[in-house]
Design a protein around this motif. Sequence first.
Motif, PDB file in Angstrom:
ATOM      1  N   SER A  92      60.509  20.775  49.962  1.00 34.93           N
ATOM      2  CA  SER A  92      60.108  19.279  50.289  1.00 34.93           C
ATOM      3  C   SER A  92      58.979  19.062  49.360  1.00 34.93           C
ATOM      4  O   SER A  92      58.445  17.845  49.669  1.00 34.93           O
ATOM      5  CB  SER A  92      60.119  19.153  51.777  1.00 34.93           C
ATOM      6  OG  SER A  92      59.095  19.893  52.304  1.00 34.93           O
ATOM      7  N   ALA A  93      58.356  19.849  48.763  1.00 35.17           N
ATOM      8  CA  ALA A  93      57.007  19.726  48.194  1.00 35.17           C
ATOM      9  C   ALA A  93      57.155  19.060  46.936  1.00 35.17           C
ATOM     10  O   ALA A  93      56.681  19.493  45.823  1.00 35.17           O
ATOM     11  CB  ALA A  93      56.129  20.849  48.070  1.00 35.17           C
ATOM     12  N   ALA A  94      57.943  18.005  46.699  1.00 29.79           N
ATOM     13  CA  ALA A  94      58.363  17.184  45.542  1.00 29.79           C
ATOM     14  C   ALA A  94      57.198  16.962  44.589  1.00 29.79           C
ATOM     15  O   ALA A  94      56.130  16.590  45.071  1.00 29.79           O
ATOM     16  CB  ALA A  94      59.009  16.009  45.769  1.00 29.79           C
ATOM     17  N   GLY A  95      57.199  17.461  43.488  1.00 30.72           N
ATOM     18  CA  GLY A  95      55.952  17.129  42.453  1.00 30.72           C
ATOM     19  C   GLY A  95      54.797  17.970  42.646  1.00 30.72           C
ATOM     20  O   GLY A  95      54.048  18.039  41.826  1.00 30.72           O
ATOM     21  N   LYS A  96      54.521  18.644  43.595  1.00 30.39           N
ATOM     22  CA  LYS A  96      53.335  19.430  43.766  1.00 30.39           C
ATOM     23  C   LYS A  96      53.482  20.765  43.103  1.00 30.39           C
ATOM     24  O   LYS A  96      54.493  21.454  43.325  1.00 30.39           O
ATOM     25  CB  LYS A  96      53.188  19.577  45.337  1.00 30.39           C
ATOM     26  CG  LYS A  96      52.681  18.244  46.042  1.00 30.39           C
ATOM     27  CD  LYS A  96      52.248  18.522  47.404  1.00 30.39           C
ATOM     28  CE  LYS A  96      51.821  17.096  47.743  1.00 30.39           C
ATOM     29  NZ  LYS A  96      50.907  17.125  48.928  1.00 30.39           N
ATOM     30  N   LYS A  97      52.397  21.342  42.617  1.00 24.99           N
ATOM     31  CA  LYS A  97      52.377  22.451  41.829  1.00 24.99           C
ATOM     32  C   LYS A  97      51.346  23.602  42.763  1.00 24.99           C
ATOM     33  O   LYS A  97      50.280  23.316  43.127  1.00 24.99           O
ATOM     34  CB  LYS A  97      51.891  22.337  40.356  1.00 24.99           C
ATOM     35  CG  LYS A  97      52.812  21.491  39.692  1.00 24.99           C
ATOM     36  CD  LYS A  97      52.667  21.465  38.034  1.00 24.99           C
ATOM     37  CE  LYS A  97      53.572  20.670  37.547  1.00 24.99           C
ATOM     38  NZ  LYS A  97      53.199  20.581  35.883  1.00 24.99           N
ATOM     39  N   ILE A  98      51.782  24.773  42.204  1.00 23.99           N
ATOM     40  CA  ILE A  98      50.892  25.961  42.668  1.00 23.99           C
ATOM     41  C   ILE A  98      50.447  26.629  41.231  1.00 23.99           C
ATOM     42  O   ILE A  98      51.292  26.747  40.444  1.00 23.99           O
ATOM     43  CB  ILE A  98      51.642  27.025  43.551  1.00 23.99           C
ATOM     44  CG1 ILE A  98      50.680  28.088  44.098  1.00 23.99           C
ATOM     45  CG2 ILE A  98      52.855  27.546  43.082  1.00 23.99           C
ATOM     46  CD1 ILE A  98      51.427  28.961  45.108  1.00 23.99           C
ATOM     47  N   HIS A  99      49.231  27.229  41.324  1.00 17.38           N
ATOM     48  CA  HIS A  99      48.584  27.984  40.260  1.00 17.38           C
ATOM     49  C   HIS A  99      48.501  29.386  40.531  1.00 17.38           C
ATOM     50  O   HIS A  99      48.019  29.662  41.584  1.00 17.38           O
ATOM     51  CB  HIS A  99      47.299  27.383  39.751  1.00 17.38           C
ATOM     52  CG  HIS A  99      46.610  28.041  38.259  1.00 17.38           C
ATOM     53  ND1 HIS A  99      47.093  27.750  37.243  1.00 17.38           N
ATOM     54  CD2 HIS A  99      46.049  29.216  38.489  1.00 17.38           C
ATOM     55  CE1 HIS A  99      46.398  28.695  36.549  1.00 17.38           C
ATOM     56  NE2 HIS A  99      45.892  29.514  37.058  1.00 17.38           N
ATOM     57  N   VAL A 100      49.035  30.112  39.590  1.00 20.67           N
ATOM     58  CA  VAL A 100      49.135  31.608  39.635  1.00 20.67           C
ATOM     59  C   VAL A 100      48.470  31.949  38.460  1.00 20.67           C
ATOM     60  O   VAL A 100      48.819  31.910  37.285  1.00 20.67           O
ATOM     61  CB  VAL A 100      50.626  32.281  39.815  1.00 20.67           C
ATOM     62  CG1 VAL A 100      50.475  33.652  40.343  1.00 20.67           C
ATOM     63  CG2 VAL A 100      51.242  31.688  40.968  1.00 20.67           C
ATOM     64  N   ASP A 101      47.111  32.866  38.745  1.00 20.36           N
ATOM     65  CA  ASP A 101      46.586  33.323  37.600  1.00 20.36           C
ATOM     66  C   ASP A 101      47.361  34.195  36.784  1.00 20.36           C
ATOM     67  O   ASP A 101      48.508  34.645  37.281  1.00 20.36           O
ATOM     68  CB  ASP A 101      45.113  33.950  38.055  1.00 20.36           C
ATOM     69  CG  ASP A 101      44.206  32.822  38.501  1.00 20.36           C
ATOM     70  OD1 ASP A 101      44.403  31.785  38.073  1.00 20.36           O
ATOM     71  OD2 ASP A 101      43.326  33.261  39.329  1.00 20.36           O
ATOM     72  N   ALA A 102      47.108  34.644  35.689  1.00 27.16           N
ATOM     73  CA  ALA A 102      47.642  35.564  34.772  1.00 27.16           C
ATOM     74  C   ALA A 102      47.950  36.982  35.082  1.00 27.16           C
ATOM     75  O   ALA A 102      47.239  37.311  36.150  1.00 27.16           O
ATOM     76  CB  ALA A 102      46.613  35.884  33.598  1.00 27.16           C
ATOM     77  N   GLY A 103      48.923  37.348  34.875  1.00 26.97           N
ATOM     78  CA  GLY A 103      49.584  38.887  35.504  1.00 26.97           C
ATOM     79  C   GLY A 103      49.339  39.847  34.427  1.00 26.97           C
ATOM     80  O   GLY A 103      48.289  39.632  33.396  1.00 26.97           O
TER      81      GLY A 103
END
Length: 162
Positions: free
Chosen positions: A66-77
């Motif tokens: 349901s979080a349309a258009g929202k993003k999460i950032h995940v740092d480099a692996g």
Amino acid sequence: MKVVSILGFVSPIVAAALGRAVAPAADQANTTFAELDDIKVLCGVPGPDNELPATSYSYPIGLLLSAAGKKIHVDAGPGNCKQAACGESSGAGVIVCNDQKNGVDLLYSDLGFFAQQVYNKCKHRRDDTNYVENGQAFCPDGWNVILTDIGHDCHASTIPPN
């Protein structure tokens, strides 16, 4: 990954999270909005093997979808993981991991779609109750989503505002 849009398709998990009963139209019942050939789903990994009642995952997966258009950032692996969503009372959680050498910004709704693939594949029925075994869905773009019991360490029970 090839993506095909479907108008009017509502996930049963999203419907449950929103408290509404929504049934897809007859012509949409067997339609998916992504080609699943590109997604590898493994059940029972990562260890230790555990399972929760299927209803425990309704809130975290519904929250992501349901979080349309929202993003999460995940740092480099590789192997850099963080909680994407969880249910404070159930222990059920969705974790996203980045295996790329650079950070990524991912749509919460994409994570929800991958979590739902684990849910669908790793769900089984026992003693008249549906359970979901922990599992992992891999995106060919170098990230993956894990459904697991995170216990009482829930710190992603809401989607942060962007």
